[in-house]
Design an enzyme around this catalytic site. Sequence first.
Site: not given
Ligand SMILES: *Cc1c(COP(=O)(O)O)cnc(C)c1O
Length: 896
Positions: A602, A607, A716
């Site tokens: 986001r 961020k 991830k």
């Molecule tokens: C994992 C994920 C997030 C979270 O992302 P961060 O970088 O940890 O804020 C947000 N949106 C989607 C689609 C995700 O798969």
Amino acid sequence: MDQKATYRTSVRRSTVQVGGSPSNMYRPEYQVEQFGLQASPRDTSKIWELMDSYQGSDKLALQQSIVHHVEYTLARTRFDFSKFHSYQALSHSVRDRLIEAFNDTNLHFHQMDAKRIYYLSLEFLIGRCLQNALVNLDLEDDYREALMDLGYKLEELYDEEVDPALGNGGLGRLAACFLDSLATLNYPSFGYGIRYTYGIFKQLIKDGYQVESPDFWLNHGNPWEIERLDVQYQIRFYGFVKKVWDHGVERSVWEGGETIMARAYDTPIPGYNTQNTIALRLWKSHPASEFDFSSFNTGDYFKALEQRQKAEYITSVLYPNDSTEAGKELRLKQQYLLVSASMQDIVRRFKRRKVLDWNAFPQKVAVQLNDTHPALAIVELLRILIDIEQLDNMSAWQIVTKSFNYTNHTVLPEALEKWGVPLIEKLLPRHLEIIYLINFLFLEKVQQKYPNNWGKLSALSIVEEEGTKKVRMANLSIVGSKFVNGVAKIHTELLKTTIFKEFFEMHPNKFQNKTNGVTPRRWVRCANPALAALYDRVLGSDKWVLDMELLKQLESNVSDPQFVRDFQMIKMENKERFVHWIRKTCQVDLNIDSLFDIQVKRIHEYKRQLMNILYVIYRYLIIKESTPEERKRIVPRSVCFGGKAAPGYVNAKRVIKLINSVADVINNDHQIGDLLKVVFMPNYNVSNAQIIIPAAEISQHISTAGTEASGTSNMKFIMNGCLILGTLDGANVEIDEAVGRENIFIFGTQVEDVDNMKEKMRNTDPHEYFPQELLKVFGEIDNGRFGHNEELKWIVDSIRYKNDNYLVGQDFKDYIKAQQQVDDLYRQPNEWAKKSIYNAIRSYKFSSDRTIMEYAEEIWQLKPIKVPGPATQKHERVKGVALSKSQQEMAEKIKH
Ligand SMILES: *Cc1c(COP(=O)(O)O)cnc(C)c1O
């Protein structure tokens, strides 16, 4: 009888009986609406006997079931049959198999009188279902083959599915990963949420600006849900509280106002390699079942119908704010609808037990609140126990505080949820009384512990007294819960020392840490099949999917040049897939040999996407100034951004505009060529993430220290062999410990220095505070190099004049230095590959299986219960020994 049927008979005809209490035991409020057949004493054994066998999974059986759905479910003929219909028929065929396991699971848990965990969340960002279901059922290869014969490529059909986006970002995705782990680890559990008609908006980019378009994801139906017409509950809003005397006790009766119905829709969530399949139960609002005859009698038929239609509106749209609260009445209605329907459902299930013993409630029920959004569940359960079940206040309170737990997701003050007392009083008058009761009982305890300490009392009170009175949902959640947890070590420590300091001093044992995790099924096995196949091949089985710690065994393979080459080749393959996708979706051609540098999440000031794009400009200026000799040494980069901004978040939307303006100039500058490309990928969501993440080489997680609770995309990325460029914030701190400092790029102000640096920033002249490198970048934006657009200047202004709250200026120089280290390493592909392998094989702590086991043992006291079933035991099967044709080609490419 074959083996499958034997399993089934044992589940279906088990003689263990629990409860089955007569329906008149329920009080009307949470009686399930009865449609269709009532249970009767007739002999139904023939029905169950006929249900004793499962659908086959050999090629012919799969093909027949697909074809069956083409004709009987879709009613298609060969003249109107498209690829999408083929996806639909396939999904229905898979759905049948899911439902078998789902029914077995529900029956078995009921028969075992299992304790269940209920995960309450306003968001579940589950992403597409088809591939995940096939992988977890271990039917992917079988269906691929069956389809090939029918003339379809399975992977092409995956792309036909809509991406159900019933969440904003990390919080909703966490809930989805948790469900996958709960099912896989055989924990009896339910997810409860809302079936929004419109999920998070679809993001379009027009002239560089974000444009929001509605996401009507149910357009073509949804084969993954089961509509439960027989499971619906009445939900009341507004009205008044009447006090009545009943045998010398004063009781409260909440009456009047409006009532609507919440109806259940179940999405079966299959575990990996297990029969266990749990429910994600989502509620949709409907008009009440009774008509309001008075309005009909006054003759205004259409007005009365219109009134009924309004009920549907409540669950129509997901609020698109990520970590800020808008305080809208409709949002409060959504929250109450979720908690009321869920608590009625939970109580009904509890009351089906043989003997009604309310003290056993916490032994059978654990509720987890995903942030404070469903915190009213605490109050709703109290209301049910006191007003309807007629328990006394104290007994009810004991039961509630042993059953609930609360997960905090943020320390940002603007994200702490508060609701005005007048709004709650209007919408939920009885709940406000109960909140005051809870607060009274709690503040009495505070007074005992800290006599006449007004500072403590006002910090701990559930009700904020300054200005318009407000209910602090975090305080309510802490007071009503047995355990409270943060989502990464550093985050939990911050909770204990900052926003919840007083609570921690009062109840130190209430606080726990549960570092987040992500599911390796979706984020490795589904998103990166080539890497999964490599693991299968080298480890000799797919057991690592259930136990990521097995990847430790690969440490020694890092010195095997063939293994390193295989790993590099897989990254190349994923980069190629990504390049195709970028060409199609963004009309930009990326150089496959450039460093793929990705920031997807986001868009939020904390961020710091702004810092990233300002650095890109700096890099661009360096290239422009470089001599031909210098240019030869520059590492080509493709910097890709993705993420949605909340529609009302002006600064975030301007950052998107800046990124696109910079991309326009750089990508069209012929002097630059392949040395630098900038892309903004529209509509970041789970299915895009599954393409983006496996292709990434560097991913940026660069929030100001102390602002990101955990982050989950960092996890991830490392699982997919991507190096992190990041700050010591959230889970990055633990990733740094897990992979080793030599395998991560860490920079920036650390959390303990942040306050000092902000102080320094406020007391320093901007020309001294911002480094020369950054002032130069500001200058180029000011002089219109990226377009004569006032808005671009305003973004710079937002940090320039003593308001750099997220320390972009403070951290910029260190960021440049870290970026140089990234370049230096990229010039040594072998070293780079080794470090990325270490990231992948040392990522096991960040599997949501580890997280969920910790919750189960330390918060829920929950034991797994494995449903007997024919879960395909294909563990030992070694997959993908031979290299595919494209892998062979890639191998050739890398050698040259
Ligand atoms: C994992 C994920 C997030 C979270 O992302 P961060 O970088 O940890 O804020 C947000 N949106 C989607 C689609 C995700 O798969």
